[in-house]
Scaffold this active site. Sequence first.
Site, PDB file in Angstrom:
ATOM      1  N   HIS A 167       0.824  -1.212   0.000  1.00  0.00           N
ATOM      2  CA  HIS A 167       0.000   0.000   0.000  1.00  0.00           C
ATOM      3  C   HIS A 167       0.855   1.259   0.000  1.00  0.00           C
ATOM      4  O   HIS A 167       0.537   2.238  -0.668  1.00  0.00           O
ATOM      5  CB  HIS A 167      -0.954  -0.004   1.201  1.00  0.00           C
TER       6      HIS A 167
ATOM      7  N   LYS B 149      -9.978  -7.626   8.121  1.00  0.00           N
ATOM      8  CA  LYS B 149     -10.649  -7.901   9.396  1.00  0.00           C
ATOM      9  C   LYS B 149     -10.495  -6.689  10.302  1.00  0.00           C
ATOM     10  O   LYS B 149      -9.464  -6.015  10.282  1.00  0.00           O
ATOM     11  CB  LYS B 149     -10.071  -9.152  10.069  1.00  0.00           C
TER      12      LYS B 149
END
Lengths: 182, 279
Positions: free
Chosen positions: A37, A102
């Site tokens: 990222h 999550k």
Amino acid sequence: MIKKIHAPLRAEELEDLRAGDSVLLTGVIYTGRDAAHKRLCALVAEGKPLPFALRNQVIYYAGPCPAKPGDPIGSCGPTTSYRMDAYAPTLCDLGLIGMIGKGQRSEAVVEAIRRNGGVYFAATGGAGALIATSVRSAEVIAFEDLGTEAIRRLEVESLPLIVAIDAHGGNLYEEGPARYRR
Amino acid sequence: MRELSVKRIEDTVYALFMSACCEIGEDVLSLLEKNLETEESPFGREVLRQLIENDRLAAERKMPICQDTGMAVIFMDVGQDVHLTGGDVNEAIENGVRRAYRDGCFRASVLTPLTRINTKDNTPAIVHTRIVPGEQVTLTAAPKGFGSENMSRLWMLTPSQGVEGVKNAIVETVRLAGGNPCPPVVVGVGIGGTAERAMQMAKHSLTRECGTPSDDPMLAEMEREMLERINKLGIGPQGLGGRTTALAVHIEQMPTHIAGLPVAVNMQCHAARHKTAVI
């Protein structure tokens, strides 16, 4: 009822998804976590092309174990999503439509999901061996030097997910615990 | 004086990690099953079912339970009448870890913190050594994932905050963690000592058989009360809502300074992996 959806995701498929829906996802998704990222957003900042077109794609926050001989992938459950919160809005605004991870997301990510009509799915953390059985193939497509953190193109079949945050304001990480708090 | 080759230590470390990463203990599995019976939330039950299925599949296929095969934490108690021979014991331990992570197809998750350059073999290990009476070496391997490690906290309370302050710090740590540490969690707590010793106790408490109460009746009662309060938070399996937020709370304590009340909370996900061998 369990909904069957396909990645890359189409807008009309997304329209019906609500926080709390159980889905089975089939198709192509891309793994990416902390280091990938950071690099993706650095490329965006420099105005350089990304290793894959984000439009309508789904990124899975995961860093798999090495595959055993004969297997497409090793254990590959989700990693905790909040660490990608600093980068996710930038990618959502460039067309990324779905994220799998999550845990709770920041206000900025929730807003980016709403603004772009996206979706955030929860996979079961710690079910890495089970989730690997849904992966048909895995291929590194970028940042190979990052090892487990490289971007992989995964073909998945019937990956079990729960819609955690939808584009209409639904957030299972808030609604779920509120229901059971005493 | 007993002589023990460091090669035995290396091979034991290897075997312990090979087992710990793939085979969840019966202690954890039976608590997952027990909570599946009582969990009220449909999502909670579905998650617990998946975890039980995952744990069985991992053991059967010799696959890691979770892709986060962790940092390699080791507790080593060395009997003072043991003479370690045949090389550097630290190197032997690193070799055991290196070989296990390679042969087991476990993830290399360890890197230099500032440069973020991966060491590629999951070393170094985190080794806690104690010298104890006797002529045996006890080794416990506890691979520690960082989804839960990141949610751990150290509270340097003041004495005036007392027992209630300690209890609130424990519950608040779990509340703030929410779904991030992969609940249902095991909550490891260290009370007293110094800042670093409190955290070490918290980590050590996680190597206890999951759900076994403390030998100290006061701590056992606190563990029971903490578990009850934590499971009223509503966080539930994976933070999607439910009754099963924690499987167990383990507490250790030791004397501390008159000015202090350290409380360390080390969060452990449901993949509470720990294997012990005595050589």
